[in-house]
Design an enzyme around this catalytic site. Structure first.
Site, PDB file in Angstrom:
ATOM      1  N   ASN A 196       0.719  -1.366  -0.093  1.00  0.00           N
ATOM      2  CA  ASN A 196       0.076   0.021   0.064  1.00  0.00           C
ATOM      3  C   ASN A 196       0.925   1.173   0.037  1.00  0.00           C
ATOM      4  O   ASN A 196       1.614   1.445   1.029  1.00  0.00           O
ATOM      5  CB  ASN A 196      -0.776  -0.094   1.184  1.00  0.00           C
ATOM      6  N   ARG A 207      -2.800  -2.129  -3.160  1.00  0.00           N
ATOM      7  CA  ARG A 207      -3.890  -1.173  -3.297  1.00  0.00           C
ATOM      8  C   ARG A 207      -3.919  -0.227  -4.066  1.00  0.00           C
ATOM      9  O   ARG A 207      -2.878   0.558  -4.358  1.00  0.00           O
ATOM     10  CB  ARG A 207      -3.827  -0.730  -1.790  1.00  0.00           C
ATOM     11  N   HIS A 250     -12.381   3.378   0.007  1.00  0.00           N
ATOM     12  CA  HIS A 250     -12.220   2.527   1.233  1.00  0.00           C
ATOM     13  C   HIS A 250     -12.955   1.150   1.022  1.00  0.00           C
ATOM     14  O   HIS A 250     -13.478   0.385   2.041  1.00  0.00           O
ATOM     15  CB  HIS A 250     -12.922   3.020   2.445  1.00  0.00           C
ATOM     16  N   ARG A 286      -9.145  17.250   4.736  1.00  0.00           N
ATOM     17  CA  ARG A 286      -9.876  17.213   3.462  1.00  0.00           C
ATOM     18  C   ARG A 286     -11.390  17.935   4.123  1.00  0.00           C
ATOM     19  O   ARG A 286     -11.642  17.549   5.332  1.00  0.00           O
ATOM     20  CB  ARG A 286     -10.326  16.179   2.971  1.00  0.00           C
ATOM     21  N   GLU A 333      -7.325  -4.175   5.711  1.00  0.00           N
ATOM     22  CA  GLU A 333      -7.415  -3.750   4.455  1.00  0.00           C
ATOM     23  C   GLU A 333      -6.385  -5.086   3.588  1.00  0.00           C
ATOM     24  O   GLU A 333      -6.809  -5.166   2.614  1.00  0.00           O
ATOM     25  CB  GLU A 333      -7.271  -2.427   3.951  1.00  0.00           C
TER      26      GLU A 333
END
Ligand code: ADP
Length: 418
Positions: free
Chosen positions: A12, A98, A186, A247, A396
């Site tokens: 990742n 990923r 996600h 964000r 993940e």
């Protein structure tokens, strides 16, 4: 003697980091994590380092000059080689990556030149994520040249959203000609959390309805109906929806031309929305941990007002989508799931998210909630709560490993059949 090819590596790659987890394939396709770690501050050789643990040993930290992702991967390979065997790279039978945005590609795929080009093209839609993802892919392809590389997209889980959830009310041509629509992110986390929640509830995934809150530095939520995503808060890019570390999440889009009319360039606006907003913009620091004391601590009456405000804006946004998703699921919600940095670790925040939701059958056990943290699954709902409240650490990497394995097996099947 030739190496036993029984290891699967998951990567990742972020802009200045490279996270990895190494799995060993056992009986019945079980994937056991045997090593994990991260290289941080890549691109800043004076400060960069690697932290990793392997084979049940403790964590090791090494200072290492890492000018780029290739150098980082070399350090990781050396560490894993020393921890296992010298010919370790030969033991890796596949690498899963990923990748945040794949535009029209949603299923996990073998990374061919064409797939690589699509990921590159999608960089304008995920400017913080896709370019480093590609650096990781390129570095890994040269280190693990003989292994198949598979991209697993964050958007994949949301391909089941109905058109009314993924369409913007913009001219239809923008969807047809430019693929402007909501994609959601996600996805690997939601896929894993859905599996785990169904298991905890003792129900088949295909009959499980959930509202999942993946709340970390990047935060989003997902409504899951019968095991499939029917709505999510992020959109064309990972900017829409909840407030995040840096964000802004949802804003009135008219703010953008307004700022432009006052002399701000588009690049500057983009940086403002993605990197200077959220907790950082409202209260000067992107990490929720720096604001918790102000909002929940004993001195909160006199604490920094902006920290308190930032926490309250964040909570309100989560509650707004909780309400919306209960509607999307016709009130038939088996569980609300909390995950990622904030969802897994912050009991006071979880308390605030569901405060007053008894009308919807949601009752929290405050003592259980206060206890739940530190990477273990927990049911924090009170006895008799119609809707369960589950804290589930996300994984993940395991989800990516499982999907990578499946693609490699399917490819082998196709090749054998050809
Ligand atoms: P991402 O994967 O999006 O980078 P993570 O899931 O690792 O993010 O979450 C990181 C964030 O989680 C941190 O920025 C911090 O705000 C929050 N966090 C981590 N631990 C705690 C904690 N104990 N209490 C509150 N917030 C926490």
């Amino acid at each position: 003697m030739s190496a036993v090819r029984n290891k699967l590596l998951v990567l990742n790659a972020g802009s200045s980091s490279l996270k990895y987890k190494l799995f060993q394939l056992g009986e019945n396709s079980a994937l056991k994590a045997v090593a994990s770690g991260v290289c941080e501050r890549i691109g800043d050789p004076a400060a960069s380092f690697h932290r990793g643990k392997a084979g049940g040993g403790g964590e090791q930290k090494q200072e290492a000059p890492l000018p780029n992702h290739t150098a980082a991967l070399e350090v990781v390979s050396k560490f894993l080689g020393d921890s296992f065997r010298g010919d370790f790279t030969e033991e890796v039978f596949g690498v899963g990556h990923r990748v945040v945005h794949g535009r029209e590609i949603s299923e996990p795929v073998l990374i061919t030149d064409k797939v690589r080009a699509t990921i590159e093209k999608a960089a304008d839609l995920a400017p913080l994520h896709n370019p480093p993802n590609l650096m990781g892919i390129d570095a890994a392809k040269s280190t693990f040249a003989s292994a198949p590389h598979v991209a697993v997209f964050d958007t994949a889980f949301h391909q089941t959203m109905p058109p009314e959830a993924f369409m913007y009310a913009l001219p239809y041509e923008l969807y047809v000609e430019r693929a402007i629509r909501r994609y959601g992110f996600h996805g690997t986390s939601y896929k894993y959390l859905t599996q785990q929640a169904a298991r905890m509830l003792g129900k088949p995934e295909s009959e499980t309805n959930l509202v999942i809150c993946h709340l970390g530095a990047g935060s989003s939520m997902c409504a899951v109906k019968n095991g499939r995503s029917v709505d999510t808060t992020m959109g064309l890019t990972p900017l829409e929806g909840l407030m995040m570390g840096t964000r802004c999440g949802d804003i009135d889009p008219a703010i953008i031309p307004y700022l432009a009319s006052h002399g701000m360039g588009m690049k500057e606006v983009d940086t403002l929305l993605n990197k200077k907003s959220g907790f950082l913009g409202l209260a000067g620091n992107a990490d929720l941990r720096n604001h918790l004391e102000a909002r929940f601590g004993p001195g909160s009456a006199t604490a920094d007002e902006r920290s308190k405000l930032a926490v309250d804006v964040y909570v309100r946004r989560v509650r707004k989508y909780l309400g919306a998703y209960f509607m999307h699921l016709d009130g038939q919600v088996d569980a609300i799931v909390f995950s990622a940095g904030i969802g897994e670790n912050s009991a006071p925040m979880r308390r605030e998210f569901v405060r007053g939701m008894e009308f919807a059958g949601v009752k929290m056990d405050d003592a259980e909630n206060a206890r739940a943290a530190g990477g273990v699954q927990a049911d924090v709902s009170a006895a008799g709560s119609k809707v369960k409240l589950l804290v589930i650490p996300t994984d993940e990497e395991l989800s990516i490993a499982q999907q990578t394995l499946q693609v490699i097996r399917e490819e082998k099947g196709t090749a054998a059949a050809a």
